[in-house]
Motif scaffolding. Structure first.
Motif: not given
Lengths: 204, 275
Positions: B196-202, B254-256, B266-270
């Motif tokens: 569950i990738p979360a975006l923050i302020n995107n 990687v979320v685009y 928008l964000a990456t999650y390793t």
């Protein structure tokens, strides 16, 4: 696409994006003439690649031009680095020197008789500061060098793969350690404010 | 009081020493891959170390201003006259390739083109043909591999699901703390992972894409990609991943954000999956 269509399209791309390209390159610290030269180099590449570029609307064309200009600039910077030249640091975030007189003697500017002593003292001070920075732990030293290299907090965060808050925290820690090492306040540099205080620097 | 010239001198010397010690700056490809989060942690660390001594490269990765909003008198502003001068100069540098688009000029250019040595055209044709053939082979290989991966994924998704573990993923660089953050550990005993990738302020985009990049390969390879992701009201996505799809190792999600032809990371999650 016929040659005539290609020429018309190239002219349109030039009219639309050339000013942005020059503005971008100047913004990186290149002179106007260098920027115009690099932008022309990029547009030459754009023209040569146009026959293979199938388009996809203005967004795709813009991305194509932007990528080409960026590649030309990155290539130029790498070439200069190899040759030992760097782009001018016009954005160097250091406060201007405010003292109209010699800060060490608190007297008038050096005369020929005092030159040698002043030179030796200046060299000693430079070495003293350089060693203090070099002794900082790598993460603090990296943030400080990037700041001295003229980057904004945002740019430093991008370069180091950390948040802007983490950048400021590292810089504050670097300042604290420099103060301890130097035995005096490391003034003359635009340091981030303490947490909760407003930054004078409104770049973020 | 430390003077500007003292900071400058210290910086110049340390910078020169760093460049001598670490060597060549990163290549354009490395930089762009670093910007997209596609490098392994070791490679990214190497690029980060180099960038400390090449800040001008960081500046060059800044967004490109468009439309340019400079005013007359700004360093980067070009007047109409200068723009026309540069156009003339560009045309001169490109020779006759960019000619006025009149019929006469086109005819003149055609005459010149037919008079060029045949050998030159033949060589160009051969290079183009070789490049096209190489690309065709490359794309065919990619197509076969993608189809195989998709078949494998579809097959695994049809299988009964057991022992599902879910993980909320916060973006790299936004998981708190000031030092570099370790990868997010994933449970290795699960049959399926609900990530569950979360975006923050995107900002919001009409569409989203997610890539999973295997950081264990050199160069890092996108092993899975999904478009048409639905951003939920709590700014998260849900990704089902069969555990068997991932070997133990490190991966980067990687979320685009997609908007027409525009794409923004928008964000990456390793994440790390242990054996």
């Amino acid at each position: 696409m016929s040659d005539e269509d290609q020429n018309s399209r190239f002219r349109l791309l030039y009219e639309t994006y050339y000013r942005s390209a020059v503005g971008y390159v100047v913004g990186l610290g290149f002179t106007r003439e260098e920027a115009r030269d690099l932008a022309q180099e990029a547009f030459m590449r754009v023209f040569r690649a146009m026959s293979t570029f199938r388009g996809g609307g203005p967004e795709a064309e813009w991305a194509f031009v932007r990528t080409t200009v960026r590649n030309v600039v990155l290539n130029e910077i790498r070439s200069r680095s190899r040759r030992g030249r760097t782009v001018s640091l016009e954005t160097f975030p250091v406060e201007p020197d405010l003292l109209p007189k010699d800060p060490w003697t608190d007297g008038p500017p050096a005369t020929p008789e005092t030159d040698l002593v002043a030179e030796q003292e200046a060299a000693r001070r430079k070495q003293w500061l350089r060693e203090a920075i070099a002794e900082l732990p790598e993460s603090f030293r990296g943030a400080l060098l990037l700041r001295l290299g003229g980057l904004t907090y945002q740019q430093i965060a991008k370069a180091m793969g950390i948040t802007v808050d983490a950048v400021k925290a590292r810089l504050r820690e670097a300042k604290k350690r420099l103060r301890e090492r130097l035995g005096e306040e490391p003034t003359g540099l635009d340091w981030p404010a303490a947490p909760g205080e407003d930054d004078d620097d409104q770049e973020e | 009081m430390i003077k500007k010239s003292e900071w400058t001198a210290a910086y110049d010397e340390l910078s020169a020493a760093g460049r001598r010690e670490l060597g060549e700056p990163p290549s354009e490809e490395e930089l762009l891959a670093y910007e997209r989060g596609e490098l392994s942690e070791a490679e990214a660390a190497r690029v980060r170390k180099l960038l400390v001594y090449y800040p001008e490269l960081v500046r060059a990765l800044e967004p490109f201003p468009f439309p340019y909003e400079g005013k007359p008198g700004d360093a980067g502003y070009l007047s109409d006259e200068e723009q026309e001068q540069d156009w003339a100069s560009l045309r001169a540098r490109l020779g006759e390739l960019v000619a006025p688009t009149s019929g006469r000029a086109k005819a003149s250019r055609d005459v010149q083109r037919t008079s060029e040595p045949v050998a030159v055209w033949l060589r160009r044709w051969r290079i183009s043909a070789a490049a096209a053939a190489a690309l065709a082979v490359l794309f065919a290989g990619l197509l076969v591999r993608t189809q195989r991966d998709i078949r494998q994924l579809q097959q695994e998704l049809r299988e009964p699901r057991y022992n599902v573990e879910h993980r909320l993923l916060l973006p790299d660089g936004q998981r708190g703390g000031t030092l570099e953050q370790p990868p997010i550990p994933l449970p290795s005993e699960a049959d399926y992972l609900l990530l569950i990738p979360a975006l923050i302020n995107n900002p919001r985009f009409p569409d989203y894409r997610l890539d999973i990049v295997d950081l264990g390969t050199k160069p890092p390879r996108v092993i899975w990609t999904a478009t048409g992701l639905r951003r939920r009201s709590d700014d998260t996505f849900e990704i089902w991943v069969p555990r068997s799809f991932l070997k133990p190792g490190e991966y980067r999600l990687v979320v685009y954000g997609l908007d027409g032809g525009r794409q923004e990371t928008l964000a990456t999650y390793t994440v790390r999956l242990s054996s």
